[in-house]
Design a protein around this motif. Structure first.
Motif, PDB file in Angstrom:
ATOM      1  N   ALA A 167     -88.311 -83.421  77.060  1.00 11.80           N
ATOM      2  CA  ALA A 167     -87.291 -83.473  76.042  1.00 11.80           C
ATOM      3  C   ALA A 167     -86.809 -84.822  75.651  1.00 11.80           C
ATOM      4  N   ALA A 168     -87.110 -85.639  76.766  1.00 13.29           N
ATOM      5  CA  ALA A 168     -86.807 -87.083  76.393  1.00 13.29           C
ATOM      6  C   ALA A 168     -87.669 -87.781  75.436  1.00 13.29           C
ATOM      7  N   ILE A 169     -88.939 -87.507  75.740  1.00 17.44           N
ATOM      8  CA  ILE A 169     -89.798 -87.966  74.604  1.00 17.44           C
ATOM      9  C   ILE A 169     -89.640 -87.510  73.139  1.00 17.44           C
ATOM     10  N   ALA A 170     -89.296 -86.206  73.120  1.00 20.00           N
ATOM     11  CA  ALA A 170     -89.133 -85.717  71.773  1.00 20.00           C
ATOM     12  C   ALA A 170     -87.617 -86.106  71.074  1.00 20.00           C
ATOM     13  N   HIS A 171     -86.711 -86.804  72.103  1.00 15.58           N
ATOM     14  CA  HIS A 171     -85.534 -86.761  71.481  1.00 15.58           C
ATOM     15  C   HIS A 171     -84.889 -85.894  71.336  1.00 15.58           C
ATOM     16  N   SER A 172     -84.939 -84.677  72.135  1.00 16.30           N
ATOM     17  CA  SER A 172     -84.275 -83.301  72.114  1.00 16.30           C
ATOM     18  C   SER A 172     -83.513 -83.107  73.020  1.00 16.30           C
ATOM     19  N   ASP A 173     -82.198 -82.665  72.608  1.00 19.19           N
ATOM     20  CA  ASP A 173     -81.299 -82.304  73.458  1.00 19.19           C
ATOM     21  C   ASP A 173     -81.394 -80.893  74.426  1.00 19.19           C
ATOM     22  N   PRO A 174     -81.813 -80.910  75.606  1.00 17.21           N
ATOM     23  CA  PRO A 174     -82.260 -80.050  76.484  1.00 17.21           C
ATOM     24  C   PRO A 174     -81.216 -78.754  76.441  1.00 17.21           C
ATOM     25  N   ILE A 175     -79.780 -79.124  76.492  1.00 15.07           N
ATOM     26  CA  ILE A 175     -78.564 -78.293  76.331  1.00 15.07           C
ATOM     27  C   ILE A 175     -78.564 -77.413  75.089  1.00 15.07           C
ATOM     28  N   HIS A 176     -78.978 -78.045  74.037  1.00 18.52           N
ATOM     29  CA  HIS A 176     -79.193 -77.366  72.683  1.00 18.52           C
ATOM     30  C   HIS A 176     -80.103 -76.420  72.800  1.00 18.52           C
ATOM     31  N   MET A 177     -81.439 -76.730  73.387  1.00 21.45           N
ATOM     32  CA  MET A 177     -82.565 -76.083  73.395  1.00 21.45           C
ATOM     33  C   MET A 177     -82.310 -74.767  74.224  1.00 21.45           C
ATOM     34  N   ALA A 178     -81.587 -75.113  75.505  1.00 22.21           N
ATOM     35  CA  ALA A 178     -81.256 -74.023  76.377  1.00 22.21           C
ATOM     36  C   ALA A 178     -80.096 -73.043  75.520  1.00 22.21           C
ATOM     37  N   ARG A 179     -79.435 -73.468  74.851  1.00 21.29           N
ATOM     38  CA  ARG A 179     -78.546 -72.616  73.985  1.00 21.29           C
ATOM     39  C   ARG A 179     -79.513 -71.862  73.044  1.00 21.29           C
ATOM     40  N   ARG A 180     -80.393 -72.230  72.533  1.00 23.28           N
ATOM     41  CA  ARG A 180     -81.482 -71.652  71.610  1.00 23.28           C
ATOM     42  C   ARG A 180     -82.043 -70.561  72.162  1.00 23.28           C
ATOM     43  N   LEU A 181     -82.618 -70.779  73.385  1.00 27.61           N
ATOM     44  CA  LEU A 181     -83.427 -69.832  74.154  1.00 27.61           C
ATOM     45  C   LEU A 181     -82.600 -68.829  74.777  1.00 27.61           C
ATOM     46  N   GLY A 182     -81.449 -69.031  75.253  1.00 29.17           N
ATOM     47  CA  GLY A 182     -80.766 -68.154  75.764  1.00 29.17           C
ATOM     48  C   GLY A 182     -81.403 -67.422  77.077  1.00 29.17           C
ATOM     49  N   ASP A 183     -81.418 -66.177  77.082  1.00 26.21           N
ATOM     50  CA  ASP A 183     -81.972 -65.421  78.206  1.00 26.21           C
ATOM     51  C   ASP A 183     -83.606 -65.645  78.225  1.00 26.21           C
ATOM     52  N   ARG A 184     -84.075 -66.324  77.309  1.00 31.14           N
ATOM     53  CA  ARG A 184     -85.406 -66.265  77.327  1.00 31.14           C
ATOM     54  C   ARG A 184     -85.880 -67.623  78.205  1.00 31.14           C
ATOM     55  N   LEU A 185     -84.852 -68.432  78.615  1.00 30.50           N
ATOM     56  CA  LEU A 185     -85.490 -69.809  79.557  1.00 30.50           C
ATOM     57  C   LEU A 185     -85.372 -69.130  80.808  1.00 30.50           C
ATOM     58  N   ARG A 186     -86.505 -69.041  81.393  1.00 30.78           N
ATOM     59  CA  ARG A 186     -86.927 -68.624  82.616  1.00 30.78           C
ATOM     60  C   ARG A 186     -87.241 -69.645  83.864  1.00 30.78           C
ATOM     61  N   HIS A 187     -87.300 -70.919  83.417  1.00 27.36           N
ATOM     62  CA  HIS A 187     -88.079 -72.116  84.541  1.00 27.36           C
ATOM     63  C   HIS A 187     -87.668 -73.333  84.108  1.00 27.36           C
ATOM     64  N   ILE A 188     -87.386 -74.168  85.023  1.00 30.82           N
ATOM     65  CA  ILE A 188     -87.077 -75.533  84.582  1.00 30.82           C
ATOM     66  C   ILE A 188     -88.060 -76.703  85.315  1.00 30.82           C
ATOM     67  N   HIS A 189     -88.236 -77.576  84.848  1.00 29.92           N
ATOM     68  CA  HIS A 189     -89.082 -78.768  85.518  1.00 29.92           C
ATOM     69  C   HIS A 189     -87.897 -80.041  85.334  1.00 29.92           C
TER      70      HIS A 189
END
Length: 262
Positions: A167-189
């Motif tokens: 997410a850092a390389i992509a300059h992507s906000d991980p919280i925003h991505m988590a919100r978009r994914l909702g309950d499809r987010l299964r796993h975290i690195h």
């Protein structure tokens, strides 16, 4: 509170066997096995024995889909995923972590989304597709090197992984991505980065990705998946220094994943 696991990649260049030893010694709840060039990681019986010997469960199998593991378990990508699911089932893991195809893997990429869904249906294993990033040699706009794309929230995957270094390389906000994914987010690195073009995999809290607020966000949503520490300790000058980084990461995960009430 979710289990906090340790990726075997976090102890490289030490082996998968060492990763289980660190996990048991430091108090990690589980291990994610990165299937790679370490021959032990490719053997189901070996990783199962390591899990039983150290009394540390295996929470996930990371399929061999990195550039340097292109020939691990052969070169046919769907066969690698099937074999990863077989290993996961044999060791009691419910998740296989997988990267989207590289752009040059056109045949594999063509039906990747539907193929992942079919694998989940046939194996009963969750294939958690990981966020990647545009490739860039500098701070300029990067090249899209993944098909159907680096952002799993743009597709219909039932299960996904968020990696904070990516997410850092992509300059992507991980919280925003988590919100978009909702309950499809299964796993975290769980790791960190500074936004450079390098896949840094820093100890969480040492970068600028916002690892702490991200974990607190997950806690607030009742996230019930696995949180796996995946950091780069290759520059550690000693076993003691590597151990300190692994322990700091575990403590960070537990501190910020705890649900607080007012």
């Amino acid at each position: 509170m979710p289990r906090i696991g340790l990726s075997t990649a976090s102890v490289y260049p030490e082996s998968s066997a060492h990763a289980f030893g660190y996990a048991a010694q430091l108090g990690y709840d589980a291990v994610e096995v990165m299937v790679g060039i370490d021959s032990l990681s490719q053997q189901t019986s070996a990783v199962k024995q390591l899990s039983e010997h150290h009394d540390v469960p295996i929470c996930a199998i990371h399929a061999p889909c990195l550039l340097f593991t292109q020939r691990v378990w052969g070169t046919e990508p769907w066969g690698k995923l099937e074999r990863s699911a077989e290993m996961a089932a044999a060791v009691g893991a419910e998740v296989v972590v997988v990267h989207p195809p590289f752009r040059w893997q056109k045949e594999y990429a063509r039906d990747f989304v539907n193929g992942i869904a079919a694998l989940e249906e046939s194996t009963g294993i969750a294939f958690a597709v990981e966020n990647m990033y545009p490739w860039r040699a500098s701070s300029r706009r990067g090249m899209e090197m993944y098909l159907p794309g680096w952002d799993p929230s743009a597709e219909t995957y039932a299960n996904t992984t968020i990696d904070l270094s990516h997410a850092a390389i992509a300059h992507s906000d991980p919280i925003h991505m988590a919100r978009r994914l909702g309950d499809r987010l299964r796993h975290i690195h769980l790791t960190d980065g500074t936004g450079s073009a390098k896949d840094e995999h820093l100890v969480p809290g040492r970068g600028t990705t916002g690892a702490a607020p991200f974990l607190r966000h997950l806690a607030g949503t009742g996230f019930a998946g696995e949180i796996v520490v995946e950091i780069n300790t290759r520059k550690c000058g000693s076993r003691e220094e590597r151990e300190r980084d692994l322990l700091e990461s575990l403590q960070f995960a537990r501190e910020h994943s705890a649900v607080t009430t007012s």
